[in-house]
Structures are given as structure tokens and as C-alpha cells.
Design a protein around this motif. Structure first.
Motif, PDB file in Angstrom:
ATOM      1  N   LEU A 153       0.703  -1.606  -0.462  1.00 28.57           N
ATOM      2  CA  LEU A 153      -0.142   0.102  -0.289  1.00 28.57           C
ATOM      3  C   LEU A 153       1.267   1.101  -0.063  1.00 28.57           C
ATOM      4  O   LEU A 153       1.063   1.886  -0.863  1.00 28.57           O
ATOM      5  CB  LEU A 153      -1.169  -0.039   1.549  1.00 28.57           C
ATOM      6  N   ASP A 154       2.095   1.798   0.982  1.00 31.40           N
ATOM      7  CA  ASP A 154       3.018   2.403   1.074  1.00 31.40           C
ATOM      8  C   ASP A 154       3.453   2.154  -0.730  1.00 31.40           C
ATOM      9  O   ASP A 154       3.387   3.838  -1.142  1.00 31.40           O
ATOM     10  CB  ASP A 154       3.555   2.233   1.919  1.00 31.40           C
ATOM     11  N   GLY A 155       3.755   1.354  -1.452  1.00 33.44           N
ATOM     12  CA  GLY A 155       4.789   2.137  -2.377  1.00 33.44           C
ATOM     13  C   GLY A 155       3.693   1.937  -3.526  1.00 33.44           C
ATOM     14  O   GLY A 155       4.133   2.968  -4.049  1.00 33.44           O
ATOM     15  N   VAL A 156       2.265   1.605  -3.055  1.00 32.94           N
ATOM     16  CA  VAL A 156       1.423   2.624  -4.197  1.00 32.94           C
ATOM     17  C   VAL A 156       0.669   3.846  -3.769  1.00 32.94           C
ATOM     18  O   VAL A 156       0.519   4.555  -5.130  1.00 32.94           O
ATOM     19  CB  VAL A 156       0.026   1.350  -4.418  1.00 32.94           C
ATOM     20  N   LEU A 157       1.250   4.480  -3.123  1.00 30.87           N
ATOM     21  CA  LEU A 157       0.984   5.970  -2.511  1.00 30.87           C
ATOM     22  C   LEU A 157       2.243   6.102  -3.123  1.00 30.87           C
ATOM     23  O   LEU A 157       2.046   7.675  -3.553  1.00 30.87           O
ATOM     24  CB  LEU A 157       0.726   6.018  -1.035  1.00 30.87           C
ATOM     25  N   GLN A 158       3.008   5.855  -3.187  1.00 28.69           N
ATOM     26  CA  GLN A 158       4.353   6.626  -2.980  1.00 28.69           C
ATOM     27  C   GLN A 158       4.702   7.238  -4.463  1.00 28.69           C
ATOM     28  O   GLN A 158       5.374   7.820  -4.915  1.00 28.69           O
ATOM     29  CB  GLN A 158       5.791   6.275  -2.698  1.00 28.69           C
ATOM     30  N   ALA A 159       3.753   5.810  -5.069  1.00 28.20           N
ATOM     31  CA  ALA A 159       4.273   6.219  -6.522  1.00 28.20           C
ATOM     32  C   ALA A 159       3.196   6.915  -7.636  1.00 28.20           C
ATOM     33  O   ALA A 159       3.234   7.548  -8.406  1.00 28.20           O
ATOM     34  CB  ALA A 159       3.532   4.706  -7.189  1.00 28.20           C
ATOM     35  N   GLY A 164       2.184  11.980  -3.490  1.00 26.95           N
ATOM     36  CA  GLY A 164       2.044  10.435  -3.531  1.00 26.95           C
ATOM     37  C   GLY A 164       1.964  10.288  -1.759  1.00 26.95           C
ATOM     38  O   GLY A 164       2.281  10.061  -0.771  1.00 26.95           O
ATOM     39  N   SER A 165       3.643  10.829  -1.808  1.00 26.66           N
ATOM     40  CA  SER A 165       4.393  10.766   0.138  1.00 26.66           C
ATOM     41  C   SER A 165       3.240  11.259   1.105  1.00 26.66           C
ATOM     42  O   SER A 165       3.598  11.112   2.043  1.00 26.66           O
ATOM     43  CB  SER A 165       5.933  12.016  -0.096  1.00 26.66           C
ATOM     44  N   ALA A 166       2.777  12.795   0.388  1.00 33.57           N
ATOM     45  CA  ALA A 166       1.885  13.121   1.346  1.00 33.57           C
ATOM     46  C   ALA A 166       0.994  11.680   1.927  1.00 33.57           C
ATOM     47  O   ALA A 166       0.568  11.947   3.025  1.00 33.57           O
ATOM     48  CB  ALA A 166       1.064  14.389   1.084  1.00 33.57           C
ATOM     49  N   LEU A 167       0.242  11.935   1.037  1.00 28.54           N
ATOM     50  CA  LEU A 167      -0.294  10.595   1.281  1.00 28.54           C
ATOM     51  C   LEU A 167      -0.145   9.458   2.557  1.00 28.54           C
ATOM     52  O   LEU A 167      -0.354   9.374   3.141  1.00 28.54           O
ATOM     53  CB  LEU A 167      -1.178   9.832  -0.064  1.00 28.54           C
ATOM     54  N   LEU A 171      -1.106   8.680   6.456  1.00 28.63           N
ATOM     55  CA  LEU A 171      -1.673   7.039   5.998  1.00 28.63           C
ATOM     56  C   LEU A 171      -1.621   6.924   7.334  1.00 28.63           C
ATOM     57  O   LEU A 171      -1.649   5.813   8.170  1.00 28.63           O
ATOM     58  CB  LEU A 171      -2.085   6.435   5.040  1.00 28.63           C
ATOM     59  N   PHE A 172       0.600   6.786   7.268  1.00 33.24           N
ATOM     60  CA  PHE A 172       0.825   5.833   8.178  1.00 33.24           C
ATOM     61  C   PHE A 172       1.026   6.448   9.628  1.00 33.24           C
ATOM     62  O   PHE A 172       1.884   6.698  10.225  1.00 33.24           O
ATOM     63  CB  PHE A 172       1.992   5.246   7.754  1.00 33.24           C
ATOM     64  N   GLY A 173       1.055   7.486  10.011  1.00 34.69           N
ATOM     65  CA  GLY A 173       1.205   8.829  10.491  1.00 34.69           C
ATOM     66  C   GLY A 173       2.783   9.111  11.267  1.00 34.69           C
ATOM     67  O   GLY A 173       3.347   8.973  11.565  1.00 34.69           O
ATOM     68  N   GLY A 174       3.144   9.620  10.165  1.00 29.70           N
ATOM     69  CA  GLY A 174       5.116   9.893   9.973  1.00 29.70           C
ATOM     70  C   GLY A 174       5.316   8.964   8.469  1.00 29.70           C
ATOM     71  O   GLY A 174       4.353   7.584   8.051  1.00 29.70           O
TER      72      GLY A 174
END
Ligand code: HEM
Length: 436
Positions: A153-159, A164-167, A171-174
Motif C-alpha cells: 500500500l505504501d509503495g502504491v501511494l508513493q508512486a 504520493g509522499s504526503a498521502l 496514512l501511516f502517521g509519519g
């Protein structure tokens, strides 16, 4: 004449079975709430590290989060704990399956049309919120499997370009893995269940509004039947939990962002997302001097578009084809819509199957690359082919209905005419022609 099995079925399930999926979804939710409350008594939503010192030998001495430590304590140290965890998990699967089947019934019988368009949207939202509850729930034990799905999930958001990075940070609170449990927990046990209750209430209100007056008068018999269905759903959940292992977190071990174990995949209801990532070609484009990978963006966009089309289908159909008469139809009565439905199922099914490409390759001694290539071709060719074949089948069935309505039902009795010729005797049919 009704067959023996037919009359027995009518006695056991007096309503048509396909009408029961909504109730099954609701009752599995009740099972989830009951088992969930029991789990909250011992579960600790904390990522604080502890060294495992419980009765499960292979993990003794391993560093893990309090969340996994408490999940293992529920599993191995609390009497009936493993059973309750497994009831909770099996009920999740039943609920997701029941809502999906309910949506399919609404679609293939045309019951999503005016004035029931809102009902379709509510049931679709129910599916999405339930998937959210399932995703947050499977993350709670903080084991290797849940850690892996969060890493994907993190990989998808980062892409995702620009945001992406802000999302991911949000989501992960950091920075990943952050402290996701602290806010997934209240989301899982309070916010999402309350949302689900609100959506069930909306479904019931809409159903009551659109059902005929006769159906609104519920008899005590209906209440008893419904209670029986609850016992049935609860019984099946307990039976599955008592006999089939699900989510054996003790075998996976603690989550580690730098690690993953082979054979750990997403739950079946999220597998289509994983499949879409596997099938995407590794293309890259350069926009405004930035390299953007389409390998993630393309599948995410395709799956989002697919879900949006499903959500707004009643509105789309009305705009493209016009306002249909409100009457429930059999799938064959609307060949194009049935074909579109089967094309959608094929699209979803190919993505779903692609998620298991590595396991298939291993089991059948095939090349995983060849398998993925085959799935890529199927993803493009499959849906239009399914649409065409399904339309032809529906048209054939409609023609058969028309023949029966015009000439009656074949009796198998051959009679001789005064002229000497032979014809088959037909009995008149009472079936109405509904085909448009
Ligand atoms: C539609 C509603 C819900 C769904 C789909 C759902 C799903 C799940 C799933 C799949 C898990 C992982 C189970 C496992 O370890 O194998 C889980 C864990 C958990 N759920 Fe739920 N749940 C729901 C509602 C609730 C409610 C209402 C509560 C509490 C009142 C709750 C409390 C918990 C707790 C404490 C855990 C962690 C314990 C554990 O994993 O063993 N859940 N949930």
C-alpha cells in the motif's frame, strides 16, 4: 410438477435463495461485532517492542510488537481465543462474499434501476466500507502478512505523482511503517462499524420504501425465519472457525518493513489489486523533467476506473440507453446488460487469477513470465469476448422462450396426422414473454 428437492428447498428456504444475500451480510456483521467485542478485551493496539515469552516455542525470544504479542496470547493462552479470532476472520469473508453476490443479483436482475438507483449506490458503498474494515482488521495483528500488505500500500501511494509522499505520510502517521495501528484501531472498532450500521439502516429504509404494501406486513413467521438464518450464518462461521485454520499469524512472525515471506498474498477480495500490479508493463514516462513509473499508476487508475464505473453504472446506463421501465428482468431479457456484467466479471477474474501467477507457475511447472503474458492478453481479449458470447447465449435463450410461447412446450408425444405425416404434440405454455 415441483420436484421432491424443489419442494424440500421451498420448505427450508421459503424465499428465493438469491434474495437472502443481504440478510446473510447483515448477520455476518452481527457475528463480527460480537466476536470483535470479545477480541478487544485482550488485544493491545501498540507497536511498542516486547520480547515474546509465550508458549509458542518457535517464536520465543523474538522481538515483536505488543499487538502481535497480544494476538498470540489470544491465540495460545486464552481458552477459545483462537476460535473467536477465526470466527471473526471467517465472518469477514462471508460478509464480503454476501455483499458481492447481493450486488451481482441486483445487477443481473436489473434491480438497480429507477427508483432503486440510490439503493445500488448504498450497497456499493457498503462493500467498499467493509473492505476498509477488513483491511484495517488484518493489519491489527501486526504480523508479517499484514506488514507486507501495508508495504505494498505504501509503495502504491508513493508512486502517485505529486501527492504520493504526503498521502503515505498521512496514512501511516509519519514515515512508513509509522504508527498506523494507533489510528487504524479506533477506525476498525468504532468508525467503520458505525458507518456500516448507517449503511444497513439506509438499505432497510430504501427497501421498505420501494417494496409493495403487501410485502411490508411482516408476519411473526418472517421474524422466526430471519432468526433461523442468523443461527445458520453464526453456525457456519463457528463450524469454519473450528475446522479450518485462517490467518495463522504464528507461522508468519512479526512484521518487518525490510522483509517479506514467500507465498504470503493479499486476502482474496483484495487480490485483484495485486493482480493488476503484476500485469502492468514496466513503462516509464518523463513529464516536466520527472520520471514517472506507469507500472503502478496504470493499474491503480484502471482499478479505480473499474470501481467508479460499477458505482455509477445505473446512472451511466440511463444516460446512454435511456430510462428503462421499472421491472425486474431475468438476465436473458437484457442481453447487452448481462453481457456487460459478464465482461466486468471476466476483467475482475483475470486480475484476480493473475495475483496467483507465481503459485500457479510453481505448482504446474510453468514459466511465470509466460503466464503473466497470457493473463495480459486475456485481460484485453477476455472482456469483449465474454460480452459477445454472453449476448449470443441470451439471444438464443430468448428465441427459445419465444418458440415456447408461440408453439407451446414439447411433450415428446408423436402423433400421426390424417394426411399421414407425423408431428410432435405441444402443450400450451403459461409463461409470459418479457423479452424486450
Ligand atoms: C465489518 C466489520 C469488521 C470486519 C470486516 C472485521 C475484520 C477483521 C479482520 C479480518 C481481522 C483480523 C483477524 C485475524 O487476526 O485473523 C480483525 C481483527 C480484529 N477486529 Fe475486526 N472486523 C470488523 C469489526 C470489528 C468490530 C466491531 C470490533 C470490535 C468491537 C473488531 C475488533 C477487532 C480486533 C480487536 C481485532 C484484532 C484481534 C486479532 O486480530 O486477533 N472488529 N477484524
Amino acid at each position: 410438477m415441483q420436484s421432491r428437492w424443489g419442494s424440500l428447498r421451498a420448505k427450508v428456504f421459503p424465499d428465493h435463495w438469491s434474495l437472502l444475500f443481504g440478510q446473510i451480510a447483515f448477520y455476518s456483521f452481527v457475528v463480527l461485532v460480537l466476536s470483535g467485542v470479545v477480541l478487544t478485551l485482550q488485544y493491545e493496539p501498540s507497536t511498542a517492542p516486547v520480547v515474546y515469552d509465550g508458549p509458542y516455542g518457535p517464536l520465543r525470544g523474538t522481538e515483536m510488537s505488543r499487538a502481535l504479542d497480544s494476538t498470540l496470547a489470544i491465540t495460545f493462552e486464552t481458552r477459545g481465543g483462537l476460535l473467536v479470532r477465526q470466527i471473526h476472520h471467517w465472518a469477514t469473508l462471508i460478509m464480503v462474499a454476501a455483499i458481492t453476490l447481493h450486488l451481482l443479483r441486483l445487477f443481473f436482475s436489473g434491480s438497480y434501476r429507477r427508483p432503486r438507483r440510490l439503493n445500488w449506490l448504498v450497497v456499493f458503498s457498503l462493500l467498499i466500507v467493509t473492505l476498509g474494515a477488513a483491511l484495517t482488521g488484518t493489519s491489527l495483528p501486526d504480523d508479517m502478512a499484514s506488514g507486507t500488505s501495508l508495504a505494498v500500500l505504501d509503495g502504491v501511494l508513493q508512486a502517485t505523482p505529486v501527492i504520493g509522499s504526503a498521502l503515505s505520510y498521512l496514512l501511516f502517521g509519519g514515515e512508513f511503517p509509522g504508527n498506523v495501528l494507533t489510528w487504524f484501531y479506533p477506525l476498525h472498532i468504532v468508525v467503520l462499524p458505525l458507518l456500516i450500521v448507517a449503511l444497513f439502516v439506509a438499505v432497510a429504509v430504501l427497501a421498505l420504501k420501494h417494496s409493495p404494501k403487501r410485502a411490508k406486513r411482516k408476519s411473526p413467521v418472517a421474524a422466526v425465519k430471519s432468526a433461523g438464518l442468523f443461527c445458520f450464518v453464526a453456525g457456519v462461521s463457528v463450524l469454519m472457525a473450528a475446522t479450518a485454520t485462517i490467518n495463522p499469524v504464528w507461522l508468519y512472525g512479526p512484521a518487518d518493513p525490510a522483509d517479506t515471506s514467500a507465498g504470503v498474498g493479499p486476502a482474496w477480495y483484495l487480490a485483484f489489486l495485486d493482480g493488476s500490479l503484476r500485469l502492468a508493463p514496466g513503462w516509464e514516462v518523463v513529464w516536466w523533467g520527472k520520471t514517472i513509473s506507469l507500472a503502478v499508476l496504470l493499474p491503480v487508475a484502471a482499478c479505480t476506473l473499474f470501481l467508479v464505473i460499477v458505482a455509477v453504472y445505473p446512472f451511466l446506463e440511463e444516460r446512454l440507453i435511456g430510462v428503462p421501465k421499472d421491472q425486474s428482468e431475468r438476465p436473458r431479457d437484457n442481453p447487452t446488460r448481462t453481457g456487460i456484467g459478464v465482461a466486468g466479471i471476466t476483467f475482475y477474474g483475470v486480475l484476480w487469477a493473475a495475483a496467483g501467477a507465481d503459485t500457479m507457475a510453481l505448482q504446474f511447472h510453468l514459466s511465470v513470465n509466460t503466464l503473466l503474458r497470457v493473463f495480459q492478453v486475456l485481460l484485453i481479449v477476455g472482456p469483449p469476448a465474454a460480452l459477445w458470447i454472453t449476448r449470443r447465449i441470451c439471444l438464443g435463450l430468448r428465441q427459445q422462450d419465444k418458440d415456447v410461447a408461440e408453439h407451446g412446450i414439447e411433450t415428446g408425444r408423436i402423433v400421426r396426422l390424417p394426411s399421414g405425416g407425423y408431428v410432435e404434440d405441444h402443450r400450451p405454455s403459461t409463461r409470459q414473454l418479457t423479452a424486450r
